[in-house]
Motif scaffolding. Structure first.
Motif, PDB file in Angstrom:
ATOM      1  N   MET A   1      12.160  -9.301 -23.335  1.00 55.70           N
ATOM      2  CA  MET A   1      10.928  -8.955 -22.648  1.00 55.70           C
ATOM      3  C   MET A   1      11.058  -9.352 -21.177  1.00 55.70           C
ATOM      4  N   THR A   2      10.711  -8.432 -20.297  1.00 54.84           N
ATOM      5  CA  THR A   2      10.800  -8.729 -18.870  1.00 54.84           C
ATOM      6  C   THR A   2       9.506  -9.371 -18.382  1.00 54.84           C
ATOM      7  N   ALA A   3       9.639 -10.168 -17.359  1.00 54.80           N
ATOM      8  CA  ALA A   3       8.473 -10.846 -16.783  1.00 54.80           C
ATOM      9  C   ALA A   3       7.609  -9.825 -16.051  1.00 54.80           C
ATOM     10  N   PRO A   4       6.295  -9.975 -16.126  1.00 53.09           N
ATOM     11  CA  PRO A   4       5.423  -9.050 -15.403  1.00 53.09           C
ATOM     12  C   PRO A   4       5.604  -9.207 -13.896  1.00 53.09           C
ATOM     13  N   ILE A   5       5.403  -8.109 -13.172  1.00 58.23           N
ATOM     14  CA  ILE A   5       5.517  -8.177 -11.719  1.00 58.23           C
ATOM     15  C   ILE A   5       4.149  -8.514 -11.124  1.00 58.23           C
ATOM     16  N   ALA A   6       4.172  -9.037  -9.930  1.00 61.13           N
ATOM     17  CA  ALA A   6       2.922  -9.361  -9.234  1.00 61.13           C
ATOM     18  C   ALA A   6       2.366  -8.102  -8.561  1.00 61.13           C
ATOM     19  N   LEU A   7       1.063  -8.049  -8.398  1.00 60.48           N
ATOM     20  CA  LEU A   7       0.416  -6.930  -7.729  1.00 60.48           C
ATOM     21  C   LEU A   7       0.968  -6.744  -6.318  1.00 60.48           C
ATOM     22  N   SER A   8       1.406  -7.826  -5.706  1.00 62.60           N
ATOM     23  CA  SER A   8       1.955  -7.737  -4.344  1.00 62.60           C
ATOM     24  C   SER A   8       3.211  -6.860  -4.282  1.00 62.60           C
ATOM     25  N   ALA A   9       3.893  -6.654  -5.426  1.00 69.19           N
ATOM     26  CA  ALA A   9       5.073  -5.782  -5.451  1.00 69.19           C
ATOM     27  C   ALA A   9       4.684  -4.333  -5.168  1.00 69.19           C
ATOM     28  N   MET A  10       3.400  -4.030  -5.296  1.00 68.40           N
ATOM     29  CA  MET A  10       2.892  -2.681  -5.054  1.00 68.40           C
ATOM     30  C   MET A  10       2.274  -2.557  -3.663  1.00 68.40           C
ATOM     31  N   GLY A  11       2.650  -3.466  -2.774  1.00 68.94           N
ATOM     32  CA  GLY A  11       2.057  -3.512  -1.441  1.00 68.94           C
ATOM     33  C   GLY A  11       2.200  -2.231  -0.638  1.00 68.94           C
ATOM     34  N   ALA A  12       3.385  -1.619  -0.630  1.00 69.82           N
ATOM     35  CA  ALA A  12       3.605  -0.408   0.182  1.00 69.82           C
ATOM     36  C   ALA A  12       2.733   0.756  -0.294  1.00 69.82           C
ATOM     37  N   PRO A  13       2.726   1.083  -1.598  1.00 65.45           N
ATOM     38  CA  PRO A  13       1.883   2.202  -2.000  1.00 65.45           C
ATOM     39  C   PRO A  13       0.389   1.911  -1.856  1.00 65.45           C
ATOM     40  N   LEU A  14      -0.021   0.664  -2.073  1.00 65.21           N
ATOM     41  CA  LEU A  14      -1.425   0.329  -1.896  1.00 65.21           C
ATOM     42  C   LEU A  14      -1.834   0.436  -0.422  1.00 65.21           C
ATOM     43  N   MET A  15      -0.946   0.017   0.478  1.00 64.75           N
ATOM     44  CA  MET A  15      -1.226   0.163   1.907  1.00 64.75           C
ATOM     45  C   MET A  15      -1.309   1.636   2.291  1.00 64.75           C
ATOM     46  N   ALA A  16      -0.394   2.446   1.756  1.00 61.53           N
ATOM     47  CA  ALA A  16      -0.432   3.885   2.033  1.00 61.53           C
ATOM     48  C   ALA A  16      -1.757   4.482   1.576  1.00 61.53           C
ATOM     49  N   LEU A  17      -2.242   4.081   0.400  1.00 60.08           N
ATOM     50  CA  LEU A  17      -3.532   4.584  -0.073  1.00 60.08           C
ATOM     51  C   LEU A  17      -4.670   4.195   0.863  1.00 60.08           C
ATOM     52  N   ARG A  18      -4.649   2.971   1.361  1.00 59.52           N
ATOM     53  CA  ARG A  18      -5.695   2.538   2.307  1.00 59.52           C
ATOM     54  C   ARG A  18      -5.647   3.381   3.578  1.00 59.52           C
ATOM     55  N   ILE A  19      -4.439   3.633   4.072  1.00 58.86           N
ATOM     56  CA  ILE A  19      -4.292   4.463   5.275  1.00 58.86           C
ATOM     57  C   ILE A  19      -4.748   5.887   4.988  1.00 58.86           C
ATOM     58  N   PHE A  20      -4.344   6.437   3.852  1.00 58.48           N
ATOM     59  CA  PHE A  20      -4.733   7.805   3.499  1.00 58.48           C
ATOM     60  C   PHE A  20      -6.250   7.924   3.405  1.00 58.48           C
ATOM     61  N   GLU A  21      -6.893   6.924   2.799  1.00 53.46           N
ATOM     62  CA  GLU A  21      -8.351   6.968   2.653  1.00 53.46           C
ATOM     63  C   GLU A  21      -9.018   6.998   4.019  1.00 53.46           C
ATOM     64  N   ASN A  22      -8.437   6.323   4.977  1.00 54.40           N
ATOM     65  CA  ASN A  22      -8.999   6.293   6.322  1.00 54.40           C
ATOM     66  C   ASN A  22      -8.635   7.542   7.129  1.00 54.40           C
ATOM     67  N   GLU A  23      -7.370   7.912   7.122  1.00 54.96           N
ATOM     68  CA  GLU A  23      -6.875   9.006   7.969  1.00 54.96           C
ATOM     69  C   GLU A  23      -7.055  10.396   7.365  1.00 54.96           C
ATOM     70  N   TYR A  24      -6.955  10.502   6.055  1.00 54.06           N
ATOM     71  CA  TYR A  24      -6.918  11.814   5.412  1.00 54.06           C
ATOM     72  C   TYR A  24      -8.055  12.017   4.415  1.00 54.06           C
TER      73      TYR A  24
END
Length: 113
Positions: A1-24
């Motif tokens: 069983m692999t260890a769960p990853i932290a939410l911070s590992a998804m930082g790039a796509p989450l940041m892109a979503l925040r930018i998209f919500e603002n810009e697009y």
């Protein structure tokens, strides 16, 4: 069983979503996917909305030449794929559209029923 990853590992796509919500925010809303399998990847899918797919390609400055096209499900679904880097990670656009049955195929289906 692999260890769960932290939410911070998804930082790039989450940041892109925040930018998209603002810009697009005026662009068509896609189905959004971020996975623990590929935590750096943001996937935007458009189902029966190739116009939305192309609108996002244009907004993200993805050249038409970089769009891959294929057909799946026995020739009944057209698939468009494109990828770019945004906010430190890959963004994949996928467009799905039903390919209308030909008159000949429709006639055979009607005759069988």
């Amino acid at each position: 069983m692999t260890a769960p990853i932290a939410l911070s590992a998804m930082g790039a796509p989450l940041m892109a979503l925040r930018i998209f919500e603002n810009e697009y925010r005026h662009l068509p809303a896609p189905c959004v996917s971020i996975s623990t399998i590929y935590p750096n990847l943001l996937e935007l899918a458009f189902h029966d909305d190739l116009e939305g797919f192309w609108t996002w390609c244009e907004a993200l400055r993805i050249s038409h030449r970089k769009v891959q096209q294929s057909v799946q499900v026995g020739g009944r679904t057209r698939v468009m794929k494109a990828e770019t880097n945004y906010s430190g990670g890959p963004v994949r656009l996928i467009g799905y559209a039903t390919i209308p049955a030909s008159d000949e195929a429709r006639s055979r289906a009607e005759a069988a029923s």
